[in-house]
Design a protein around this motif. Sequence first.
Motif, PDB file in Angstrom:
ATOM      1  N   ILE A  34       0.835  -1.169  -0.009  1.00  0.00           N
ATOM      2  CA  ILE A  34       0.059  -0.219  -0.051  1.00  0.00           C
ATOM      3  C   ILE A  34       0.968   1.276   0.010  1.00  0.00           C
ATOM      4  N   VAL A  35       1.062   1.915  -1.048  1.00  0.00           N
ATOM      5  CA  VAL A  35       1.776   2.910  -1.268  1.00  0.00           C
ATOM      6  C   VAL A  35       0.768   4.394  -0.899  1.00  0.00           C
ATOM      7  N   CYS A  36       1.257   5.010  -0.186  1.00  0.00           N
ATOM      8  CA  CYS A  36       0.234   6.343   0.276  1.00  0.00           C
ATOM      9  C   CYS A  36       0.807   7.493  -0.042  1.00  0.00           C
ATOM     10  N   THR A  37       0.089   8.430  -0.494  1.00  0.00           N
ATOM     11  CA  THR A  37       0.681   9.837  -0.701  1.00  0.00           C
ATOM     12  C   THR A  37      -0.223  11.073  -0.456  1.00  0.00           C
ATOM     13  N   ALA A  38       0.481  11.968  -0.065  1.00  0.00           N
ATOM     14  CA  ALA A  38      -0.144  13.088   0.356  1.00  0.00           C
ATOM     15  C   ALA A  38       0.778  14.415   0.230  1.00  0.00           C
ATOM     16  N   ARG A  39       0.399  15.516   0.251  1.00  0.00           N
ATOM     17  CA  ARG A  39       1.237  16.815   0.417  1.00  0.00           C
ATOM     18  C   ARG A  39       2.239  16.684   1.738  1.00  0.00           C
ATOM     19  N   SER A  40       1.658  16.092   2.895  1.00  0.00           N
ATOM     20  CA  SER A  40       2.388  16.121   4.209  1.00  0.00           C
ATOM     21  C   SER A  40       3.837  15.623   4.101  1.00  0.00           C
ATOM     22  N   GLU A  41       4.933  16.398   4.455  1.00  0.00           N
ATOM     23  CA  GLU A  41       6.180  15.831   4.364  1.00  0.00           C
ATOM     24  C   GLU A  41       6.484  14.761   5.536  1.00  0.00           C
ATOM     25  N   LEU A  42       6.225  13.521   5.205  1.00  0.00           N
ATOM     26  CA  LEU A  42       6.513  12.649   6.342  1.00  0.00           C
ATOM     27  C   LEU A  42       7.645  11.503   5.746  1.00  0.00           C
ATOM     28  N   ASP A  43       8.218  10.601   6.387  1.00  0.00           N
ATOM     29  CA  ASP A  43       8.789   9.661   5.769  1.00  0.00           C
ATOM     30  C   ASP A  43       8.080   8.372   6.161  1.00  0.00           C
ATOM     31  N   ASP A  44       8.451   7.081   5.603  1.00  0.00           N
ATOM     32  CA  ASP A  44       7.804   5.812   5.940  1.00  0.00           C
ATOM     33  C   ASP A  44       7.376   5.593   7.268  1.00  0.00           C
ATOM     34  N   ASP A  45       8.324   5.511   8.243  1.00  0.00           N
ATOM     35  CA  ASP A  45       8.297   5.442   9.675  1.00  0.00           C
ATOM     36  C   ASP A  45       7.171   6.417  10.284  1.00  0.00           C
ATOM     37  N   GLN A  46       7.142   7.527   9.871  1.00  0.00           N
ATOM     38  CA  GLN A  46       6.452   8.399  10.570  1.00  0.00           C
ATOM     39  C   GLN A  46       4.843   8.486  10.115  1.00  0.00           C
TER      40      GLN A  46
END
Length: 485
Positions: free
Chosen positions: A42-54
């Motif tokens: 499940i590849v998730c995307t949005a504008r928020s600057e997050l890494d995988d762990d976050q």
Amino acid sequence: MTRDKVSTLLLFGATGDLAHRMLLPSLYGLHADNLLPDKFRIVCTARSELDDDQYRASAVEALKEHVPGSFYDPKTALIFSRRLSYVAMDATKPEGFKRLAKTVDPDAGLAIFLSTAPSLFKQTIDGLASAGLCGLRVRLALEKPLGTDLGSSREINDAVSNAFPEDRTFRIDHYLGKETVQNLLALRFANSTFEPLWDAAHIDHVQITVAETIGLEERGAYYDGAGALRDMVQNHMLQLLALVAMEPPAEFDATSVRDEKVKVLRSLRPMRPDDVGTHVVTGQYGDGAVGGQPVQSYEAELGKDSATETFVALKAHVDNWRWAGVPFYLRTGKRMAARKTEIFIQFKCVPHSIFASRGARTKANKLLISIQPEENIRLLVMAKTPGLDREGIRLREVPLDVGLADAFADHRRRIAYERLLLDLIDGDPTLFVRRDEVEAQWHWIDGVRAAWNEAGLTPMPYGAGSWGPSAAIALTERDGVHWHD
């Protein structure tokens, strides 16, 4: 049609409210029940600057909050979160799609779920196409709203069809994933009891109610431009009407079911300006109390004056042989007295009562299909009151209840999106809405709006916590009908 499962789900809008409340809990449920492929990503995307762990940590927090405590398991949630990865991107900037393309393999099977504002649909699809993410093994799911009228809906659908043909486009109406809605089809077409009586010869009228106790809930910008007719009637309520009124499909498959729904939607009688006074009521909630708590008016909640309707009641007709002369009463509103979604079928009285001479009164049978908050099917039938009948026979209306939660206590109650997401992964479009359905719905809704605008209809005030304007009562009572409250 046999389809392959996809290996990856690409979720746009992955930090939004829908993802946190519904989509991630639904995917967790499928994972917990071993219904996802072993290596499914499940590849998730949005504008928020997050890494995988976050992002994984935020997803686990969402699961803790929204998954029932009896079903949530910390270890399972942690294992599920390892399926998740995150790509921060702005859908309006082409470079983001190039990064996405490096994380997914469209040739291995890809499902894309757009949980974004419709204004971003075209840009997103263009970006997907430019990055090579619209191949033959890629399918696209779209959340509503799909336009604000027929014209804008066609613009969205045209943009989609440039990259995704109809057989790879999955338009979501989450009501179609609800168990009770699917049970409506089982009730009609898996039992010999009802279908022979499911017509104008035996049914007096049909009521469909979708009542909400909530107000705007941070949806003011969207809702004030839509109103109750576009937000609720155009999609959910017309889909329920189509399922009630459709002819028996030859098979339970996508083509057969959706063909029959389209026939119903195209048979809806157009609304004329002369009909508006007796067929349409609109309202807007004022100050009041819901659940014993005071609430503000719509305009106070919105923060400005508005002529948008938060309530609409309609009298509709399906002009075909099966339903000629049977009114369909539709009612939906915000800040209502109770939260409920239900379909109420009023049958006609028996043609002759053999008990009348003995003082007994009969009532017509009623069928109530409750969709939320509780899933229940209730048939009201006449039965004899116990006694020796020396002073005449007495009949009483008694309920025959099928509480689905009790009848299927050994099965977990699922979120509607679990079924829809699994069908998207499997490629089964039966419970998704086809383009000609959407456009038939908008064609009728546009006609209703045009008629009420020409007739000068404006929303009537109603107190929050009520069942809407008093004129809605008159809408049915002039036909000798009472709303099922």
